[in-house]
Design a protein around this motif. Structure first.
Motif, PDB file in Angstrom:
ATOM      1  N   HIS A 287       0.849  -1.243  -0.443  1.00 20.16           N
ATOM      2  CA  HIS A 287       0.041  -0.050   0.306  1.00 20.16           C
ATOM      3  C   HIS A 287       1.030   1.506  -0.288  1.00 20.16           C
ATOM      4  O   HIS A 287       0.484   2.811  -0.426  1.00 20.16           O
ATOM      5  CB  HIS A 287      -0.623  -0.411   1.159  1.00 20.16           C
ATOM      6  CG  HIS A 287      -0.073  -0.271   2.414  1.00 20.16           C
ATOM      7  ND1 HIS A 287       0.866  -0.930   3.430  1.00 20.16           N
ATOM      8  CD2 HIS A 287      -0.159   1.221   3.090  1.00 20.16           C
ATOM      9  CE1 HIS A 287       1.038  -0.546   4.211  1.00 20.16           C
ATOM     10  NE2 HIS A 287       0.372   0.739   4.311  1.00 20.16           N
ATOM     11  N   GLN A 288       1.980   0.964   0.570  1.00 17.84           N
ATOM     12  CA  GLN A 288       2.588   2.150   0.167  1.00 17.84           C
ATOM     13  C   GLN A 288       3.427   2.716  -0.969  1.00 17.84           C
ATOM     14  O   GLN A 288       3.753   4.385  -1.151  1.00 17.84           O
ATOM     15  CB  GLN A 288       4.356   2.228   1.395  1.00 17.84           C
ATOM     16  CG  GLN A 288       4.431   1.621   3.076  1.00 17.84           C
ATOM     17  CD  GLN A 288       5.167   2.103   3.390  1.00 17.84           C
ATOM     18  OE1 GLN A 288       6.573   2.030   2.887  1.00 17.84           O
ATOM     19  NE2 GLN A 288       5.277   2.054   5.073  1.00 17.84           N
ATOM     20  N   LEU A 289       3.253   1.647  -1.760  1.00 17.40           N
ATOM     21  CA  LEU A 289       3.404   2.937  -3.345  1.00 17.40           C
ATOM     22  C   LEU A 289       2.119   3.533  -3.562  1.00 17.40           C
ATOM     23  O   LEU A 289       2.496   4.268  -4.602  1.00 17.40           O
ATOM     24  CB  LEU A 289       3.276   1.590  -4.047  1.00 17.40           C
ATOM     25  CG  LEU A 289       3.956   1.110  -5.324  1.00 17.40           C
ATOM     26  CD1 LEU A 289       5.809   1.450  -5.410  1.00 17.40           C
ATOM     27  CD2 LEU A 289       3.685   0.107  -6.172  1.00 17.40           C
ATOM     28  N   ASN A 290       1.721   3.596  -3.057  1.00 20.79           N
ATOM     29  CA  ASN A 290       0.058   5.059  -2.929  1.00 20.79           C
ATOM     30  C   ASN A 290       0.972   5.477  -3.226  1.00 20.79           C
ATOM     31  O   ASN A 290       0.375   6.660  -3.444  1.00 20.79           O
ATOM     32  CB  ASN A 290      -1.219   4.561  -3.132  1.00 20.79           C
ATOM     33  CG  ASN A 290      -2.116   3.263  -3.380  1.00 20.79           C
ATOM     34  OD1 ASN A 290      -1.569   2.327  -4.845  1.00 20.79           O
ATOM     35  ND2 ASN A 290      -2.327   2.206  -1.619  1.00 20.79           N
ATOM     36  N   TYR A 291       1.567   6.308  -1.493  1.00 18.64           N
ATOM     37  CA  TYR A 291       1.923   7.403  -1.763  1.00 18.64           C
ATOM     38  C   TYR A 291       3.151   8.038  -3.411  1.00 18.64           C
ATOM     39  O   TYR A 291       2.791   9.509  -2.873  1.00 18.64           O
ATOM     40  CB  TYR A 291       3.619   7.337  -0.646  1.00 18.64           C
ATOM     41  CG  TYR A 291       2.149   6.946   1.082  1.00 18.64           C
ATOM     42  CD1 TYR A 291       1.009   7.560   1.313  1.00 18.64           C
ATOM     43  CD2 TYR A 291       2.521   5.394   1.636  1.00 18.64           C
ATOM     44  CE1 TYR A 291       0.521   7.126   2.236  1.00 18.64           C
ATOM     45  CE2 TYR A 291       1.885   5.270   2.906  1.00 18.64           C
ATOM     46  CZ  TYR A 291       1.263   6.461   3.376  1.00 18.64           C
ATOM     47  OH  TYR A 291       0.447   5.912   4.089  1.00 18.64           O
TER      48      TYR A 291
END
Length: 475
Positions: A287-291
């Motif tokens: 989910h950190q890729l969304n940042y």
């Protein structure tokens, strides 16, 4: 992208072709045998013992400060982060905010603040006479003046005594620099380098390549430390060569809706995301890729706003310019991407902190935007680029270019003070993260101080890149 957006374009500079050609596509990877790695480990242990031995002897504390300073300037502090942190914490526990006694006050002050400890600038009152002037004896102390000058760049807002100390030490050093009969060429070189760019504004890696040969010329240098610095520099350079080769091979798919100069950047980031996604998935942090994706979207959004301003021949207010261009920068994309790439080291809370645009981030990015605009203003206006912050300020407040530039030059110094303050007062974020944000400002000081080195690449920047990524240090 809408049809209206497709009709909007922003004038771009005609960058010259890369001077590097295929340099980083076919760069050779230097292999180091296990013997070198073992030698590095032995040298590291030697230095750790030196730190430990000095720490327990109060009479050796000044020498330990000098050792820590040398380690940092040689670019090998990452080998001794734990030892340096423990040593300076012990110093803070022992001496507090202003109880350092004897010589070395300026060095103590600078190193403690660099590490995130608040030590009081009031300690420099001892440098002044009753009338409020700085002691005349300081004018004859070359090393003392250099140390004082460097310490003043760790100042925070409203620390008038440090502003006065900078003016005093800079004036004295400038006078000394005119004296061609200085008996110590090493100190003379330091004066010229410090006046050109203070230590606090230098990129650590560039300072290492400058300081290693300088340190080697000193008669009483530490041979183990010097050898470790050279080996460590080459080992890290080898890793960087490998990484830059991989980046250079990311090559040719076009993103049709973007201007040419942005297509490669976008595609490169997308390729990186694919690899990063696999990396984060293995740790359950996909989910950190969304940042990262959100940051790229914001950057493209800001680009389109600037293009619309240009299309409509609109000069924004300084506040509008700041809101769009200070935060949504390519450096923000790179900063967020670098955070995501570290996986377990970086938490969701850190991203939330970053996207709240805290003062240290605003100061760093704002400084970069202003430094860019100051040196590129004239050329960009000639090609009808969107209004720079210099032009926005001139129009909004009805002042001339010199007044506008003077205002923003002062703002740059205020931004450094703000970053210094936040690096100490912001306790929820670890110092390595805050240093990374400040390093963006240091990059800008290299690229845009006095001239536009980014657009018009000269010998100085070429030399930097060769030293960092091409030429190893002779052992």
């Amino acid at each position: 992208m809408s049809d209206e957006q497709k009709d909007i374009s922003r004038p771009t500079v005609n960058f010259l072709p890369s001077i590097w050609g295929d340099e980083f596509l076919a760069c050779e990877q230097q292999e180091y045998d296990e013997g070198i790695e073992k030698e590095v480990d032995v040298l590291k242990e030697e230095v750790k013992k030196q730190i430990s031995a000095s720490l327990n002897e109060p009479t050796e504390h000044l020498n330990l400060l000098k050792l820590v300073d040398t380690i940092q300037r040689l670019g090998i502090a990452y080998y001794f982060e734990k030892e340096i942190s423990q040593a300076l914490q012990q110093f803070f526990d022992a001496y507090g905010e202003h109880n350092w006694n004897g010589v070395g006050t300026s060095l103590w002050f600078r190193l403690m603040r660099q590490q995130g400890f608040f030590v009081s600038s009031e300690t420099f009152k001892t440098y002044k006479e009753k009338e409020g002037c700085f002691n005349e004896s300081l004018k004859n102390d070359l090393q003392g003046l250099l140390d004082l000058y460097e310490a003043t760049f760790l100042s925070m807002p409203s620390e008038v005594i440090l502003d006065d100390a900078r003016d005093f030490s800079k004036t004295c050093l400038a006078e000394m620099a005119k004296n061609h009969l200085l008996s110590d060429p090493i100190v003379s070189t330091e004066i010229h380098e410090a006046l050109k760019q203070p230590l606090h504004k230098r990129l650590p890696r560039l300072e290492a390549i400058r300081y290693i040969p300088f340190y080697e010329r000193q008669i009483f240098h530490n041979h183990s430390l010097l050898k470790l610095a050279k080996l460590g520099y080459n080992l890290l350079q080898s890793l960087h060569k490998k990484e830059i080769c991989q980046i250079s091979k990311w090559s040719n798919t076009c993103v049709e809706d973007l201007p040419e100069y942005m297509k490669l950047l976008y595609q490169m980031l997308m390729d990186l995301h694919e690899e990063m996604g696999e990396f984060l998935a293995r740790m359950g942090k996909l989910h950190q890729l969304n940042y990262v994706k959100d940051t790229i979207k914001e950057y493209i959004r800001s680009y389109m706003i600037e293009a619309k301003w240009n299309h409509e021949n609109y000069t924004p207010t300084v506040e509008e310019h700041r809101d769009v261009t200070y935060i949504s920068t390519a450096f923000n994309v790179l900063l967020v991407t670098s955070f995501a790439a570290e996986g377990n080291v970086i938490t969701d809370e850190l991203f939330h902190w970053l996207f709240s645009y805290p003062p240290i981030v605003k100061a760093s990015f704002g400084l970069g935007r202003v430094m860019d605009d100051i040196v590129t203003h004239k050329e960009e206006q000639e090609r009808k680029h969107v209004a720079s912050v210099i032009e926005c300020y001139m129009k909004e407040f009805d002042v001339d270019k010199e007044h506008s530039q003077g205002f923003f030059i002062e703002m740059i110094e205020d931004a450094w003070k703000e970053m210094n303050k936040e690096s100490i007062t912001c306790k929820d974020v670890k110092m390595p993260i805050k240093r990374r944000v400040m390093n963006i400002a240091r990059v800008m000081d290299v690229l845009y101080k006095n001239k536009d080195h980014f657009t018009h690449v000269g010998e100085e920047l070429i030399s930097h890149i060769k030293s960092l990524l091409v030429d190893p240090i002779s052992i």
